[in-house]
Structures are given as structure tokens and as C-alpha cells.
Design a protein around this motif. Structure first.
Motif, PDB file in Angstrom:
ATOM      1  N   HIS A  77      46.702  32.154  34.512  1.00 56.44           N
ATOM      2  CA  HIS A  77      47.544  33.261  34.705  1.00 56.44           C
ATOM      3  C   HIS A  77      48.980  32.994  34.771  1.00 56.44           C
ATOM      4  O   HIS A  77      49.873  33.404  34.167  1.00 56.44           O
ATOM      5  CB  HIS A  77      47.129  33.898  36.293  1.00 56.44           C
ATOM      6  N   PHE A 170      47.820  46.269  50.170  1.00 58.17           N
ATOM      7  CA  PHE A 170      46.987  47.223  49.430  1.00 58.17           C
ATOM      8  C   PHE A 170      47.133  46.762  47.856  1.00 58.17           C
ATOM      9  O   PHE A 170      48.097  46.723  47.656  1.00 58.17           O
ATOM     10  CB  PHE A 170      47.063  48.349  49.619  1.00 58.17           C
ATOM     11  N   SER A 172      47.573  44.637  44.606  1.00 57.32           N
ATOM     12  CA  SER A 172      47.931  43.165  44.250  1.00 57.32           C
ATOM     13  C   SER A 172      49.143  42.969  44.937  1.00 57.32           C
ATOM     14  O   SER A 172      50.018  44.084  45.224  1.00 57.32           O
ATOM     15  CB  SER A 172      48.098  43.081  42.706  1.00 57.32           C
ATOM     16  N   ASN A 208      52.485  43.774  43.736  1.00 53.79           N
ATOM     17  CA  ASN A 208      52.559  43.262  42.288  1.00 53.79           C
ATOM     18  C   ASN A 208      53.526  41.785  42.298  1.00 53.79           C
ATOM     19  O   ASN A 208      53.388  40.926  42.650  1.00 53.79           O
ATOM     20  CB  ASN A 208      52.910  44.362  41.361  1.00 53.79           C
ATOM     21  N   TRP A 226      46.944  38.587  45.026  1.00 49.86           N
ATOM     22  CA  TRP A 226      45.991  39.368  43.953  1.00 49.86           C
ATOM     23  C   TRP A 226      44.838  38.417  44.033  1.00 49.86           C
ATOM     24  O   TRP A 226      44.666  37.610  44.605  1.00 49.86           O
ATOM     25  CB  TRP A 226      46.902  38.580  42.675  1.00 49.86           C
ATOM     26  N   GLU A 227      43.570  39.481  43.763  1.00 55.05           N
ATOM     27  CA  GLU A 227      42.493  39.351  43.732  1.00 55.05           C
ATOM     28  C   GLU A 227      42.118  37.869  42.930  1.00 55.05           C
ATOM     29  O   GLU A 227      41.424  37.009  43.248  1.00 55.05           O
ATOM     30  CB  GLU A 227      41.418  40.259  43.265  1.00 55.05           C
ATOM     31  N   TYR A 231      39.377  35.138  44.458  1.00 52.14           N
ATOM     32  CA  TYR A 231      38.212  35.989  43.974  1.00 52.14           C
ATOM     33  C   TYR A 231      36.970  35.037  43.708  1.00 52.14           C
ATOM     34  O   TYR A 231      35.894  35.175  44.046  1.00 52.14           O
ATOM     35  CB  TYR A 231      38.064  36.939  43.001  1.00 52.14           C
ATOM     36  N   LEU A 232      37.308  33.803  42.785  1.00 50.87           N
ATOM     37  CA  LEU A 232      36.132  32.852  42.694  1.00 50.87           C
ATOM     38  C   LEU A 232      35.747  32.158  43.805  1.00 50.87           C
ATOM     39  O   LEU A 232      34.441  31.892  43.887  1.00 50.87           O
ATOM     40  CB  LEU A 232      36.587  31.813  41.828  1.00 50.87           C
TER      41      LEU A 232
ATOM     42  N   HIS B  58      32.895  46.205  48.236  1.00 48.33           N
ATOM     43  CA  HIS B  58      34.272  46.978  47.738  1.00 48.33           C
ATOM     44  C   HIS B  58      34.001  48.231  48.090  1.00 48.33           C
ATOM     45  O   HIS B  58      34.769  49.116  48.854  1.00 48.33           O
ATOM     46  CB  HIS B  58      34.645  46.676  46.207  1.00 48.33           C
ATOM     47  N   PHE B  94      44.387  55.171  50.087  1.00 47.89           N
ATOM     48  CA  PHE B  94      43.770  54.056  49.508  1.00 47.89           C
ATOM     49  C   PHE B  94      42.298  54.143  49.758  1.00 47.89           C
ATOM     50  O   PHE B  94      41.643  53.838  48.638  1.00 47.89           O
ATOM     51  CB  PHE B  94      44.151  52.850  50.534  1.00 47.89           C
ATOM     52  N   ASN B  95      41.747  54.539  50.818  1.00 43.75           N
ATOM     53  CA  ASN B  95      40.305  54.371  51.045  1.00 43.75           C
ATOM     54  C   ASN B  95      39.591  55.565  50.463  1.00 43.75           C
ATOM     55  O   ASN B  95      38.713  55.295  49.951  1.00 43.75           O
ATOM     56  CB  ASN B  95      40.037  54.035  52.605  1.00 43.75           C
ATOM     57  N   GLN B 150      49.942  46.717  35.157  1.00 42.80           N
ATOM     58  CA  GLN B 150      50.623  45.635  35.924  1.00 42.80           C
ATOM     59  C   GLN B 150      49.651  45.691  37.333  1.00 42.80           C
ATOM     60  O   GLN B 150      49.825  46.699  38.174  1.00 42.80           O
ATOM     61  CB  GLN B 150      51.894  45.663  36.236  1.00 42.80           C
ATOM     62  N   GLY B 151      48.929  44.711  37.869  1.00 42.20           N
ATOM     63  CA  GLY B 151      48.619  44.610  39.179  1.00 42.20           C
ATOM     64  C   GLY B 151      47.255  45.286  38.987  1.00 42.20           C
ATOM     65  O   GLY B 151      46.190  45.043  38.324  1.00 42.20           O
ATOM     66  N   SER B 152      46.840  46.278  39.996  1.00 42.91           N
ATOM     67  CA  SER B 152      45.460  47.033  40.136  1.00 42.91           C
ATOM     68  C   SER B 152      45.693  48.357  39.904  1.00 42.91           C
ATOM     69  O   SER B 152      46.510  49.164  40.212  1.00 42.91           O
ATOM     70  CB  SER B 152      45.174  46.777  41.631  1.00 42.91           C
ATOM     71  N   ASN B 173      46.640  51.377  41.924  1.00 41.39           N
ATOM     72  CA  ASN B 173      45.936  51.064  43.101  1.00 41.39           C
ATOM     73  C   ASN B 173      44.599  51.860  43.297  1.00 41.39           C
ATOM     74  O   ASN B 173      44.053  51.768  42.173  1.00 41.39           O
ATOM     75  CB  ASN B 173      46.804  51.106  44.471  1.00 41.39           C
ATOM     76  N   GLN B 174      44.427  52.653  44.239  1.00 38.74           N
ATOM     77  CA  GLN B 174      43.251  53.696  44.086  1.00 38.74           C
ATOM     78  C   GLN B 174      43.752  55.060  44.223  1.00 38.74           C
ATOM     79  O   GLN B 174      42.859  55.956  44.456  1.00 38.74           O
ATOM     80  CB  GLN B 174      42.387  53.505  45.410  1.00 38.74           C
ATOM     81  N   TRP B 193      40.844  46.947  38.429  1.00 38.15           N
ATOM     82  CA  TRP B 193      41.384  45.946  39.534  1.00 38.15           C
ATOM     83  C   TRP B 193      40.240  44.680  39.177  1.00 38.15           C
ATOM     84  O   TRP B 193      39.513  44.489  38.425  1.00 38.15           O
ATOM     85  CB  TRP B 193      40.670  46.310  40.831  1.00 38.15           C
ATOM     86  N   GLU B 194      41.004  43.374  39.507  1.00 40.17           N
ATOM     87  CA  GLU B 194      40.596  42.280  38.963  1.00 40.17           C
ATOM     88  C   GLU B 194      38.897  42.183  39.507  1.00 40.17           C
ATOM     89  O   GLU B 194      38.292  41.446  38.960  1.00 40.17           O
ATOM     90  CB  GLU B 194      41.223  41.114  39.521  1.00 40.17           C
ATOM     91  N   HIS B 195      38.765  42.575  40.743  1.00 43.00           N
ATOM     92  CA  HIS B 195      37.457  42.522  41.247  1.00 43.00           C
ATOM     93  C   HIS B 195      36.471  43.217  40.336  1.00 43.00           C
ATOM     94  O   HIS B 195      35.123  42.704  40.440  1.00 43.00           O
ATOM     95  CB  HIS B 195      37.437  43.299  42.644  1.00 43.00           C
ATOM     96  N   TYR B 198      36.405  40.137  37.222  1.00 43.91           N
ATOM     97  CA  TYR B 198      37.006  38.595  37.500  1.00 43.91           C
ATOM     98  C   TYR B 198      35.952  37.627  37.198  1.00 43.91           C
ATOM     99  O   TYR B 198      36.116  36.335  36.635  1.00 43.91           O
ATOM    100  CB  TYR B 198      37.960  38.326  38.403  1.00 43.91           C
ATOM    101  N   LEU B 199      34.950  37.675  37.922  1.00 40.04           N
ATOM    102  CA  LEU B 199      33.637  36.666  38.011  1.00 40.04           C
ATOM    103  C   LEU B 199      33.140  36.328  36.574  1.00 40.04           C
ATOM    104  O   LEU B 199      32.683  35.464  36.419  1.00 40.04           O
ATOM    105  CB  LEU B 199      32.580  37.133  39.082  1.00 40.04           C
ATOM    106  N   LYS B 202      37.081  36.439  34.058  1.00 38.61           N
ATOM    107  CA  LYS B 202      38.385  35.689  34.657  1.00 38.61           C
ATOM    108  C   LYS B 202      39.525  36.608  34.249  1.00 38.61           C
ATOM    109  O   LYS B 202      39.525  37.920  34.218  1.00 38.61           O
ATOM    110  CB  LYS B 202      38.334  34.445  33.989  1.00 38.61           C
ATOM    111  N   ASN B 203      40.620  35.835  33.553  1.00 41.21           N
ATOM    112  CA  ASN B 203      41.687  36.463  33.406  1.00 41.21           C
ATOM    113  C   ASN B 203      41.956  37.367  32.087  1.00 41.21           C
ATOM    114  O   ASN B 203      43.000  37.860  31.902  1.00 41.21           O
ATOM    115  CB  ASN B 203      42.935  35.234  33.413  1.00 41.21           C
TER     116      ASN B 203
END
Lengths: 305, 230
Positions: A77, A170, A172, A208, A226-227, A231-232, B58, B94-95, B150-152, B173-174, B193-195, B198-199, B202-203
Motif C-alpha cells: 500500500h 466511518f 476509511s 481517506n 483504513w481496513e 483486517y489481517l 459487517h 451510514f448504517n 478512493q477509500g471505501s 462509504n455506504q 470496501w476493503e473488507h 482483503y483477506l 489483499k491490496n
């Protein structure tokens, strides 16, 4: 490249030859400083931003932050932000500026320009690695602790507020402890607030790539929320990550050093402003234009071998 | 006789009033929708580990916090506490947005054995060709916008009901798609979103975007399109 551990010494200002002028007065910490890297076997001076390694091996923060996280977070990153920044800057007016200057310029009063995200993220991540250390955590002492207790009531209250900011950013972003010493710009009037009211610690969160440099604050500590930062190791459990960061990773020594520099810069700025105000009162023409020319000349002379 | 006395005007009015009160007090709470497939059914495009965390942690958290915010909003409205009402708006966006978006997302995905990845036919397929030239070019566009976000956030294929055309949009975002325009209907949303990746990836968000199309449920998107463009 000069170290980026303190924002005080790493700000530079305009490159005269490019005709691209930064109004030096408006930046929080400005010290003319060479930021060029002379390429071997070439008379052309270009500046490239390098990916600085964290001040500890990638596995040194285990078990609180895994080596795997550092390998991806720093190795992928952070590296990508730096590489993309270099690509964006080369051949433009931004080339040769310090990272902090690029951030301020490309922030463009909120109407952000393309290089902002990569520049700010490159800076943010440098700042983040340096905010941590193996065997970190614990409690600060001295001036820093005094100020924390003054501005938050107690160290525990500060921790609560910082954790809450980090948990409620909320999407990133980042949470920061910063030293706020930007005085009310009241043009010809005297600042109505006594100076003690200005110099305080604040907790802020940003989305961000945003960081407190653009608000003219002095950042002291940050946590990346940021997640990808957690996250890992923690999956969706951001609050656990934040707690571990506070209890086991924060380098209070670094925060303290940054605070001392911030206070010194704030004092310098104050003196600068006093001097200018006195000059104005005494009816002297303001020497802004002349001063900048002088500095430019200095710079040019420095450049000549 | 007893009935007559019960049904006097006074008691009737009281009864009506208390029903109205009860109705205004009744607050719908939301709960986690079941996935129409097993967590592991979308592998190897999306890992079972990600699907389980994404759904059970999530999405569930968005629902829990949405319900909480709605309850607080309800109280604030009843008390006439305007500043609390306004303060709660971001938590609701958000939620609530998180709940809306993820509910759509689960339907946007399907195991390959159940049609995941099968290109759209019928009117949606035709509309995609008209609006974007081809399915490949739509996918390319969505991947480019998704990667550049950029971001989520989310990248969407939407129907603009007013202009009667398909659009590719991104939201931060959401934010649900409707925040980009009141006439926009989401047909397909991809969580960036990265979630969401990501696992496994990854990036490398572009790899996730490339692979997710193998499990996209075009049948659902077609159904929504046909209904909304009727």
C-alpha cells in the motif's frame, strides 16, 4: 532524503526557476532547505520521493501488529502511494517540492488536485510507522502529559476520546492527536484570544487521505483506520485494534519530540507575526516581496557550485 | 347489553386513540436476511471466510446500529428534539445505507451452479449493448471506476428511470445509489470496501473486480430491470 520524522524541518519552499510560487507566509513551518537529490552523472537535479522503511524490522511489532500486515501495508500500500506520486509529479510544477508542500498545494483549499491522495497518503504512512515502536504503549510524561491532562481532563479521558474518534471515523481514514496553534487571522485587528487559548491539544479524525496539515495543525500522533491497516490481524474488530495500538504500540517519545518541535515552531511564528505587526504600526512598508526575493537569491546562490 | 355499554362514544374514542398511539410507537426493526447460498458457494471468486465475516459481522453490525439509530430517532421525534433528530442523520445514512446496500449485494451474487456469471439475456442484455456497446465494455468501465474509487464505497450499474438509460455510478462509504439521483434504481452493486476482498486479494482490488464477475447474478439484475422499466 531528509527525515520526515518532524514536519518542522522538512518543509521547504518555492523553486525559483519554475516560476511557481508558494506564498511562504501562509505555511505553518517554513524553513528553506534543500530537498534535491543530485542524480549521478547528470547535471539535472530531480527530486523523487522515496519509500522510507519503518524505524524497526517488519516483524518487530508482533504479536500486536503482524509481520504480514507490515509486509502488505508498508510493502504494497505505502509503496504504491509513493510510486504513483512520483509518476504524477514528474515533469510538473510540483516536481522538487517537499511532500508537505505538495499536500498543501494540491489540497487547493478543498478543491483537491490529483496528486493529493498519493502525497498525503505517503506522508500519513511515514508518520504512522514513526508513531509506533516495539514495546510501545504505556503513558507519556513531562510536558506532554501535563498538556494532555490540561486539555482533556485526564490521560484516561484522552484515551477514551482518541479511541472513540478512531472507532467512529466511518469508512476509511485516520484519527489524530494534534497541536493546534493556528491563530485567528484577524487582519488588522489584534487577536482577541489570549495566546494560551490557541495552543492546545486536539483530537481530530479525517477521511481517506486527509490530514491535519491542511488545517494548519501540527500532527503529533496518528492511527490508520483504513481496513487494510487491521483486517489481517483483527478482521472487523476495529475497536480491538485501536486498544492494542494504544496499549502496546504508541511511541510516546516520538509524540513528545513532535510536541516540542510544534511548540518551538508556534513560538517562532508568534515572534514573526509580532515583528511584522510592529513594522506595520511603525508605518514601514511591509517587506514581503523583498523578503521573498532575498530568500530566492539565497537559494540560487546555494545551488551554484 | 354489556356490549352496548362498552361501545359508548367515550370508550370508542379512547380505544381509537390508544390504537393510534400504539401504531406510532410500533417501530419496525430489521434483521439479517439469510443468504440464498452457503458461505463457501462462491469460491474461488470470493472465499467462504470473507462471505461469513461480511454477512455475519459487517452486515449484522450495520443492522444492529441502524435499529439503534432508528429507535433513538423515534424517541427524538416524539420529544420534538430537533437537534438530536438532525444529529442522527449520519448514523442513519451510514448504517441504513449499509443494510440497504448489502441486502442488494447478496442477491447480486450467485454460485456458478445457479447461474452466477451467466451473461444477461433479454431486455437487460439488449440495453447493456445499447448503452455501453457490449457487456465486456460495461465490465471494463465498472472495473475501472471501482478500482479508482478512493477509500471505501460501491460501484453500481443503475437504471435512470427518468432518462430511461443504464448508468455506471460510484457512491462513497455506504451511501445508497439513490443519493446520486432520486431516479436511480440499483441493478447491480459491487462492494469495494476493503473488507469485501482483503483477506483473499489483499491490496489488489483489480483482481477482486476481475473475478467477482464469475459469480454475478444477472438473473436478479434482469428481473429488477424488467420490473422498473415497465
Amino acid at each position: 532524503m531528509a527525515a520526515t520524522t518532524s514536519m518542522v524541518t522538512s518543509l521547504t519552499f518555492t523553486i525559483p526557476s519554475l516560476g511557481f510560487r508558494l506564498p511562504t507566509r501562509s505555511y505553518p513551518c517554513v524553513k528553506p532547505q534543500r530537498r534535491f537529490v543530485r542524480k549521478a552523472a547528470s547535471n539535472v537535479i530531480t527530486a523523487t520521493y522515496e519509500l522510507k522503511a519503518p524505524p524497526y524490522p517488519l516483524n518487530a511489532l508482533e504479536p500486536h501488529m503482524s509481520r504480514e500486515t507490515l509486509e502488505y501495508h508498508w510493502g504494497k500500500h505505502h509503496r504504491t502511494y509513493v510510486e504513483n506520486l512520483n509518476k504524477q509529479v514528474v515533469g510538473t510544477d510540483l516536481e522538487g517540492l517537499s511532500l508537505e508542500d505538495i499536500i498543501i498545494v494540491t489540497y487547493n483549499k478543498g478543491d483537491i488536485l490529483p496528486a493529493f491522495n498519493n502525497a498525503a497518503q505517503a506522508w500519513n504512512h511515514d508518520f504512522f510507522w514513526e508513531s509506533m515502536k516495539p514495546g510501545g504503549g504505556g503513558k507519556p510524561s513531562g510536558d506532554l502529559l501535563d498538556l494532555i491532562e490540561r486539555d482533556f481532563g485526564s490521560f484516561e479521558r484522552f484515551i477514551e476520546e482518541f479511541k472513540s474518534a478512531a472507532a467512529t471515523q466511518f469508512g476509511s481514514g485516520w484519527a489524530w492527536l494534534a497541536y493546534k496553534a493556528n491563530r485567528l487571522d484577524v487582519e488588522n485587528a489584534v487577536n482577541p484570544w489570549p495566546s494560551e487559548k490557541d495552543k492546545k491539544l486536539v483530537i481530530v479524525k479525517s477521511p481517506n487521505a486527509m490530514n491535519p496539515l491542511v488545517w494548519d495543525y501540527f500532527p503529533l500522533l496518528t492511527i490508520d483506520v483504513w481496513e487494510h491497516a487491521y483486517y489481517l490481524d483483527f478482521q472487523n474488530q476495529r475497536p480491538d485494534y485501536i486498544s492494542v495500538f494504544m496499549e502496546k504500540l504508541v511511541s510516546w517519545e516520538t509524540v513528545n519530540t513532535r510536541l516540542e518541535k510544534a511548540k518551538a515552531r508556534a513560538a517562532e511564528r508568534e515572534m514573526e507575526e509580532e515583528r511584522r505587526r510592529k513594522e506595520e504600526e511603525e508605518g514601514k512598508p511591509t517587506n514581503e516581496e523583498d523578503d521573498d526575493d532575498d530568500l530566492e537569491i539565497e537559494f540560487l546562490e546555494e545551488k551554484r557550485p | 347489553m354489556a356490549l352496548r355499554s362498552l361501545a359508548t362514544r367515550k370508550t370508542l374514542t379512547l380505544a381509537l386513540k390508544s390504537t393510534r398511539l400504539a401504531q406510532s410507537r410500533a417501530l419496525q426493526t430489521f434483521s439479517l436476511p439469510d443468504l440464498p447460498y452457503d458461505y463457501g458457494a462462491l469460491e474461488p471468486a470470493i472465499s467462504g471466510e470473507i462471505m461469513q465475516l461480511h454477512h455475519q459481522k459487517h452486515h449484522q453490525t450495520y443492522i444492529t446500529n441502524y435499529n439503534k439509530a432508528l429507535e433513538q430517532l423515534h424517541d427524538a421525534i416524539q420529544k420534538g428534539d430537533s437537534s438530536t433528530v438532525v444529529k442522527l442523520q449520519s448514523a442513519i445514512k451510514f448504517n441504513g445505507g449499509g443494510h440497504i446496500n448489502h441486502s442488494i449485494f447478496w442477491k447480486n451474487l450467485a454460485p456458478i451452479s445457479e447461474g452466477g456469471g451467466e451473461p444477461p439475456h433479454g431486455s437487460l442484455g439488449w440495453a447493456i449493448d445499447t448503452n455501453f456497446g457490449s457487456l465486456e465494455s460495461l465490465i471494463q468501465k465498472m472495473n475501472a471506476e471501482g478500482a479508482a474509487l478512493q477509500g471505501s464505497g460501491w460501484v453500481w450499474l443503475g437504471l435512470d428511470k427518468e432518462l430511461k438509460k443504464l448508468v455506471v455510478e460510484t457512491t462513497t462509504n455506504q451511501d445508497p445509489l439513490v443519493t446520486n439521483g432520486p431516479n436511480l434504481v440499483p441493478l447491480l452493486g459491487i462492494d469495494v470496501w476493503e473488507h469485501a476482498y482483503y483477506l483473499q486479494y489483499k491490496n489488489v482490488r483489480p483482481d477482486y473486480l476481475k473475478n467477482v464477475w464469475k459469480v454475478i447474478n444477472w438473473k436478479y439484475a434482469s428481473e429488477v430491470y424488467e420490473k422498473e422499466s415497465a
